[in-house]
Motif scaffolding. Structure first.
Motif, PDB file in Angstrom:
ATOM      1  N   LEU A 149      37.777  48.284  33.823  1.00 57.09           N
ATOM      2  CA  LEU A 149      37.998  46.920  33.961  1.00 57.09           C
ATOM      3  C   LEU A 149      39.605  47.017  33.616  1.00 57.09           C
ATOM      4  O   LEU A 149      40.021  47.673  33.060  1.00 57.09           O
TER       5      LEU A 149
ATOM      6  N   ALA B  56      39.669  40.589  32.495  1.00 54.08           N
ATOM      7  CA  ALA B  56      39.573  42.002  32.953  1.00 54.08           C
ATOM      8  C   ALA B  56      38.268  42.128  34.246  1.00 54.08           C
ATOM      9  O   ALA B  56      37.190  41.649  33.594  1.00 54.08           O
ATOM     10  N   SER B  57      38.708  42.650  35.042  1.00 50.83           N
ATOM     11  CA  SER B  57      37.575  42.655  36.104  1.00 50.83           C
ATOM     12  C   SER B  57      37.667  44.130  36.607  1.00 50.83           C
ATOM     13  O   SER B  57      38.666  44.913  36.580  1.00 50.83           O
ATOM     14  N   ALA B  58      36.562  44.435  37.624  1.00 48.76           N
ATOM     15  CA  ALA B  58      36.241  45.804  38.196  1.00 48.76           C
ATOM     16  C   ALA B  58      37.039  45.768  39.755  1.00 48.76           C
ATOM     17  O   ALA B  58      37.031  46.606  40.585  1.00 48.76           O
TER      18      ALA B  58
ATOM     19  N   THR C 274      39.887  51.133  38.946  1.00 51.55           N
ATOM     20  CA  THR C 274      38.538  50.655  38.806  1.00 51.55           C
ATOM     21  C   THR C 274      37.148  51.004  39.678  1.00 51.55           C
ATOM     22  O   THR C 274      36.388  50.661  39.680  1.00 51.55           O
TER      23      THR C 274
END
Length: 319
Positions: free
Chosen positions: A28, A145-147, A22
């Motif tokens: 993500l 989903a994330s960074a 990431t």
């Protein structure tokens, strides 16, 4: 602990801020974990930015004993048009169908989509025949989903995996090179002898390796590489499995999928790829080690137990 916290630093290139896939801008990661005794499995989703427009991509195959849905179209066109999802072997097809449903809901006009889903066999610690992954599990991984720094070890698609004689799972790492970033995420599930910076380290309790050993490697970069060059970079990430101790068993499905978030009109010249190859190898080696050092002991299906690597076995084995 991550392997750097144990005093082991693979390679020479600097890492990104999170030392994770990431670190590549826009990429993500989301995960759904199922861990309830007999079932230890899950879903890991790598979501590239603006994937629907198509991104340069390539697949490299170390050993093709596996199920990588969507790989032939990526090979043919050099384009990735969906997120990349990882799971357990017999859940691949349910995950691919759920990913397709998620994509169709996002684009009501779509008539052709190529979902990309990889797997490793987690049947030693999970009731793989139950195929417990549902569409809701897939949607949850994609929608969350994330960074941020992805969880590692016994999470998502790595919940029930083992590698090199120990409990393994998901691992990630990154390298800064050429004004950009190379990030790697792995699902480690293969046999061999754990090797840390050239030193073989055998488990305190020797036991036969579970069958169905494989490794999935996802490599992301924001460097201007075309599909042909990404194939070269992907192959170097598979080479890194040997540095970590893989015996490249004939029953192992070893795959790398590489994509670039840049659609470069003029790609890098090949003579500038030396450090990119180095970044791919270093980040993959560290991601594999993180998949082990971040995992914990699991007793799962049929009472089978896989022990975590003892910290003292690895601590201060490197610089």
């Amino acid at each position: 602990m991550r392997v750097r916290e144990l005093g082991v630093v693979p390679g020479d290139l600097p890492t990104g801020r999170l030392n994770a896939i990431t670190d590549v801008p826009g990429v993500l990661v989301g995960q759904t974990t199922l861990a309830n005794g007999e079932v230890n499995t899950g879903v890991t989703a790598v979501v590239p930015p603006d994937f629907a427009a198509g991104l340069p991509a390539a697949v490299a195959v170390g050993n093709g004993y596996g199920k990588l849905v969507g790989s032939t179209q990526v090979d043919e066109l050099g384009v990735l048009e969906t997120p990349i999802l990882l799971t357990g072997t017999l859940s691949v097809f349910r995950v691919a169908d759920a990913l397709l449903s998620w994509l169709l809901a996002r684009d009501p006009s779509a008539t052709s989509l190529n979902p990309v889903v990889g797997e490793t066999n987690d049947g030693y610690l999970s009731d793989i025949r139950s195929r417990p992954i549902t569409a809701e599990h897939v949607f949850a991984a994609l929608d969350t989903a994330s960074a941020e720094l992805p969880a590692e070890g016994n999470v998502g698609a790595g919940t029930g995996t083992t590698a090199l004689g120990f409990k393994a799972g998901i691992g990630t790492s990154s390298r800064m090179v050429g004004g950009g970033t190379v990030g790697v995420l792995v699902q480690a599930n293969f046999s061999g002898t754990l090797t840390v910076l050239g030193t073989p380290l055998r488990p305190p309790i020797e036991k036969p390796a579970p069958e169905g050993n494989s490794c999935m490697i996802v490599l992301a970069t924001d460097l201007p590489l075309d599909a042909r060059q990404l194939g070269r970079v992907a192959r170097r990430s598979i080479f890194a499995m040997g540095k970590a101790g893989s015996d490249f068993s004939p029953g192992s499905g070893d795959y790398a999928i590489a994509f670039s978030t840049r659609r470069a009109v003029v790609p890098m010249v090949d003579t500038a790829l030396k450090e990119v190859f180095q970044a791919s190898t270093e980040a993959t080696e560290e991601a594999l080690l993180n998949s082990l050092t971040m995992a914990t002991t699991v007793t799962g299906y049929n009472g089978n137990t896989q022990y975590a690597v003892p910290e003292e076995l690895i601590r201060n084995r490197g610089r």
